[in-house]
Design a protein around this motif. Structure first.
Motif, PDB file in Angstrom:
ATOM      1  N   GLU B 200      48.781-112.334 124.265  1.00 16.33           N
ATOM      2  CA  GLU B 200      47.916-111.039 124.168  1.00 16.33           C
ATOM      3  C   GLU B 200      48.973-110.204 124.378  1.00 16.33           C
ATOM      4  OE1 GLU B 200      44.180-111.041 126.448  1.00 16.33           O
ATOM      5  OE2 GLU B 200      45.384-109.915 127.757  1.00 16.33           O
ATOM      6  N   VAL B 201      49.141-109.043 123.826  1.00 17.80           N
ATOM      7  CA  VAL B 201      49.940-107.979 123.826  1.00 17.80           C
ATOM      8  C   VAL B 201      49.504-107.159 125.053  1.00 17.80           C
ATOM      9  CG1 VAL B 201      49.016-106.292 122.276  1.00 17.80           C
ATOM     10  CG2 VAL B 201      51.419-106.151 122.874  1.00 17.80           C
ATOM     11  N   THR B 202      50.441-106.904 126.083  1.00 17.13           N
ATOM     12  CA  THR B 202      50.069-105.967 127.320  1.00 17.13           C
ATOM     13  C   THR B 202      50.535-104.809 127.302  1.00 17.13           C
ATOM     14  OG1 THR B 202      51.670-107.307 128.539  1.00 17.13           O
ATOM     15  CG2 THR B 202      49.361-108.116 128.733  1.00 17.13           C
ATOM     16  N   ARG B 203      51.827-104.673 126.642  1.00 17.40           N
ATOM     17  CA  ARG B 203      52.116-103.259 126.823  1.00 17.40           C
ATOM     18  C   ARG B 203      53.412-103.305 125.544  1.00 17.40           C
ATOM     19  NH1 ARG B 203      55.782-101.766 132.177  1.00 17.40           N
ATOM     20  NH2 ARG B 203      57.386-103.155 130.982  1.00 17.40           N
ATOM     21  N   VAL B 204      53.486-102.044 125.022  1.00 17.75           N
ATOM     22  CA  VAL B 204      54.475-101.558 123.915  1.00 17.75           C
ATOM     23  C   VAL B 204      54.979-100.322 124.480  1.00 17.75           C
ATOM     24  CG1 VAL B 204      55.104-101.057 121.615  1.00 17.75           C
ATOM     25  CG2 VAL B 204      53.100-103.037 122.173  1.00 17.75           C
ATOM     26  N   VAL B 205      56.245-100.336 124.528  1.00 14.87           N
ATOM     27  CA  VAL B 205      57.239 -99.179 124.988  1.00 14.87           C
ATOM     28  C   VAL B 205      58.242 -98.927 123.834  1.00 14.87           C
ATOM     29  CG1 VAL B 205      58.209 -97.878 126.855  1.00 14.87           C
ATOM     30  CG2 VAL B 205      56.586 -99.405 127.051  1.00 14.87           C
ATOM     31  N   GLU B 206      58.356 -97.749 123.282  1.00 13.45           N
ATOM     32  CA  GLU B 206      59.424 -97.430 122.474  1.00 13.45           C
ATOM     33  C   GLU B 206      60.473 -96.356 122.802  1.00 13.45           C
ATOM     34  OE1 GLU B 206      56.513 -94.906 119.688  1.00 13.45           O
ATOM     35  OE2 GLU B 206      58.549 -94.852 119.043  1.00 13.45           O
ATOM     36  N   SER B 207      61.621 -96.831 122.216  1.00 13.66           N
ATOM     37  CA  SER B 207      62.571 -95.536 122.365  1.00 13.66           C
ATOM     38  C   SER B 207      63.480 -95.632 121.353  1.00 13.66           C
ATOM     39  CB  SER B 207      63.678 -95.859 123.733  1.00 13.66           C
ATOM     40  OG  SER B 207      64.512 -96.907 123.508  1.00 13.66           O
ATOM     41  N   PRO B 208      64.420 -94.774 120.909  1.00 13.88           N
ATOM     42  CA  PRO B 208      65.103 -94.920 119.615  1.00 13.88           C
ATOM     43  C   PRO B 208      66.074 -96.064 119.440  1.00 13.88           C
ATOM     44  CG  PRO B 208      65.337 -92.607 120.436  1.00 13.88           C
ATOM     45  CD  PRO B 208      64.533 -93.518 121.734  1.00 13.88           C
ATOM     46  N   ALA B 209      66.351 -96.662 120.773  1.00 12.43           N
ATOM     47  CA  ALA B 209      67.418 -97.813 121.004  1.00 12.43           C
ATOM     48  C   ALA B 209      66.786 -99.088 120.864  1.00 12.43           C
ATOM     49  CB  ALA B 209      68.262 -97.646 122.187  1.00 12.43           C
ATOM     50  N   VAL B 210      65.416 -99.192 121.109  1.00 15.55           N
ATOM     51  CA  VAL B 210      64.930-100.427 121.540  1.00 15.55           C
ATOM     52  C   VAL B 210      63.460-100.193 121.609  1.00 15.55           C
ATOM     53  CG1 VAL B 210      65.430-100.392 123.950  1.00 15.55           C
ATOM     54  CG2 VAL B 210      65.092-102.702 122.953  1.00 15.55           C
ATOM     55  N   THR B 211      62.717-101.407 121.289  1.00 19.71           N
ATOM     56  CA  THR B 211      61.143-101.666 121.131  1.00 19.71           C
ATOM     57  C   THR B 211      61.071-102.778 122.336  1.00 19.71           C
ATOM     58  OG1 THR B 211      60.962-100.796 119.153  1.00 19.71           O
ATOM     59  CG2 THR B 211      58.879-101.587 120.096  1.00 19.71           C
ATOM     60  N   HIS B 212      60.278-102.197 123.645  1.00 22.06           N
ATOM     61  CA  HIS B 212      59.908-103.297 124.387  1.00 22.06           C
ATOM     62  C   HIS B 212      58.476-103.675 124.237  1.00 22.06           C
ATOM     63  CE1 HIS B 212      63.160-101.275 126.639  1.00 22.06           C
ATOM     64  NE2 HIS B 212      62.841-100.147 126.302  1.00 22.06           N
ATOM     65  N   LEU B 213      58.403-105.047 123.964  1.00 23.49           N
ATOM     66  CA  LEU B 213      57.006-105.781 123.753  1.00 23.49           C
ATOM     67  C   LEU B 213      56.804-106.630 124.578  1.00 23.49           C
ATOM     68  CD1 LEU B 213      57.495-106.792 119.892  1.00 23.49           C
ATOM     69  CD2 LEU B 213      56.848-104.527 120.747  1.00 23.49           C
ATOM     70  N   ARG B 214      55.585-106.514 125.315  1.00 21.86           N
ATOM     71  CA  ARG B 214      55.247-107.519 126.431  1.00 21.86           C
ATOM     72  C   ARG B 214      53.965-108.334 126.046  1.00 21.86           C
ATOM     73  NH1 ARG B 214      54.090-104.928 132.271  1.00 21.86           N
ATOM     74  NH2 ARG B 214      52.266-104.836 131.260  1.00 21.86           N
ATOM     75  N   TYR B 215      54.064-109.558 126.127  1.00 26.70           N
ATOM     76  CA  TYR B 215      52.926-110.441 126.129  1.00 26.70           C
ATOM     77  C   TYR B 215      52.392-111.224 127.139  1.00 26.70           C
ATOM     78  CZ  TYR B 215      54.311-109.251 121.361  1.00 26.70           C
ATOM     79  OH  TYR B 215      54.522-108.649 120.214  1.00 26.70           O
ATOM     80  N   ARG B 216      51.347-111.405 127.355  1.00 25.51           N
ATOM     81  CA  ARG B 216      50.901-112.219 128.470  1.00 25.51           C
ATOM     82  C   ARG B 216      50.652-113.741 127.472  1.00 25.51           C
ATOM     83  NH1 ARG B 216      45.709-114.316 130.640  1.00 25.51           N
ATOM     84  NH2 ARG B 216      44.503-113.186 129.231  1.00 25.51           N
TER      85      ARG B 216
END
Lengths: 219, 219
Positions: B200-216
């Motif tokens: 289950e995706v719990t957070r998505v945070v983006e920046s130009p350098a990298v996309t932070h995907l977090r899953y439970r």
């Protein structure tokens, strides 16, 4: 001229289809849920000749993708499966005309990469399938000549995407990452080797069902 | 009890290291740029005994990750490379103590999965390396006993992550997707087979350098 782009749904572990594609399993085994995020969206239903459906973030992304595309290129197995000359594979009988039914969702010209010549197939709703035997550049040229200012979609499968990517012919990748682990099947990115293009992230849009990542290929 | 989690940087095509790990190339060949997004961040510099650095979205994500972790589990090759009993591989001479220098960035207990016994290594800044020869569950139990309420990080490599994932022992995956195509190397997700946990995706945070995907991981 429009962009040449990939727009594809991928599992978190990198697969765009399951293993063992067959007439019963066009997307391979175990991959049925990969596109669940799209099926009930208004734009998906409209492309498939239906009305109603869900609106919102995912629908906006999909609607935008559908509207920008004027022509589509796809690999042979995305059209209809089987091996060898058309009609020679007993599990995919001639004159079977692929996975896409009488009114395919493309509504425009589709160019199918194949080693084996076949007469053009015309469907309802504006979709035609033209079989191109002289390579990926030739297929792309035909697609671009057909669409003018609109975009050309390299729809899949993985082999076709990889060939266009390695040849430096893509402008944009949009990848819809679903929170699933398939564990096996056809990878979007495989056998790429070195000397690959640089990418720049141009948009990230999230929803509970899927994360939409878009990249520009830096030329 | 805290979470058991993975927190790893991955190329868009699924690699967390390049091919041909060696003493000169701890991350394999061609993967030097994979962690460029982190090196200048304040939290990264602090963990490595330096001051200053960039703040902002990426730094907040990395700082949060560092602070939550009380103990770390890693595979043998993430500690120090080489094959067979410790000191038996001429390219990784005994008593070489791995990639991490005198003051490693872990600042707590690290449990190294290996088939070959070795005495505990104690470093500056609170980092210890304990070598665990009786399997992934045993290493996790030791890590959890050491940290109380804090999280246990399964740091890598891919083999270690895959073993914990297949065994159903992970609670969370955070994947920092960088807009790069490595084209080869060690995949984060490989050889997983069937019967994988739901996510289950719990957070998505983006920046130009990298996309932070977090899953439970749904248990």
């Amino acid at each position: 001229m429009g962009k040449v782009k990939v727009d594809v749904t991928m599992s978190l572990d990198g697969f765009i289809a399951g293993p063992n594609q067959s007439r019963e399993h066009p997307l391979g085994e175990g991959a049925q849920g990969l596109h669940d995020w799209a099926f009930e969206l208004a734009s998906f239903r409209e492309a498939h000749g239906e009305t109603g459906g869900e609106t919102g973030t995912d629908d906006e992304i999909l609607d935008e993708a559908f509207r920008a595309v004027g022509a589509t290129v796809m690999g042979r197995h995305m059209f209809g499966g089987g091996e060898g000359p058309w009609g020679s594979d007993a599990s995919f009988d001639d004159p079977w005309e692929g996975w896409w039914g009488d009114d395919p969702p493309y509504h425009g010209p589709v160019f199918v990469l194949t080693h084996h010549p076949r007469e053009k197939v015309t469907k309802e709703g504006g979709t035609t399938f033209t079989f191109v035997t002289d390579g990926i550049e030739a297929a792309l040229e035909q697609a671009q000549a057909a669409v003018g200012e609109k975009d050309v979609l390299v729809a899949g499968g993985g082999d076709a995407v990889q060939q266009y990517l390695k040849a430096g012919l893509l402008d944009e990748l949009q990848i819809h990452v679903v929170p699933q682990l398939l564990g096996g099947g056809a990878r979007l990115f495989d056998n790429l080797g070195a000397d690959l293009p640089e990418l720049e992230v141009t948009r990230v849009v999230e929803s509970p069902a899927v994360t939409h990542l878009r990249y520009r290929v830096v030329k």
